[in-house]
Motif scaffolding. Sequence first.
Motif: not given
Length: 150
Positions: A32-41
Amino acid sequence: MTTPLDLDIVLVPVDGSDESTVAIEYAIGIAERYDATVHAVYVLGEEVVRAIESDAVDEDEVAAETEAFTDNVAEMAAEHDVEVTTSNAYGFSVNVKTRHPGSVVLDTAEEVDADFIVVPREPVSGDPGEVLEKAAEYVLLYASQPVLSV
């Protein structure tokens, strides 16, 4: 002068434990802070992999459990307007000696081109479903990306 982080993908390995849920919360906050996405493995442990390979447990049942957990990850991320992708991986192999939870996390980081890794550092509880305590130290030692251990 410090250089700001430029993050596109934050990787978070999970195993269904409470500790991995905490790691997800951190990964979402960073994304959220860095305007990124999350990949959960979702990393399956040795006992689960052996049970699947010996037909002692139904692979569809395991898939349903992991899907329910990753659905929860997506719901948590949606609350913060963070995009999430997911995958599953065997954290153990009877055929490949070098395959273990730590190597799976780093391989996934390379595959998804992760810029940052949030790894749960779990207490060794003996619960066969909790595999990431074995991965945390390995990831901290060998990751080429910045790592936050929570």
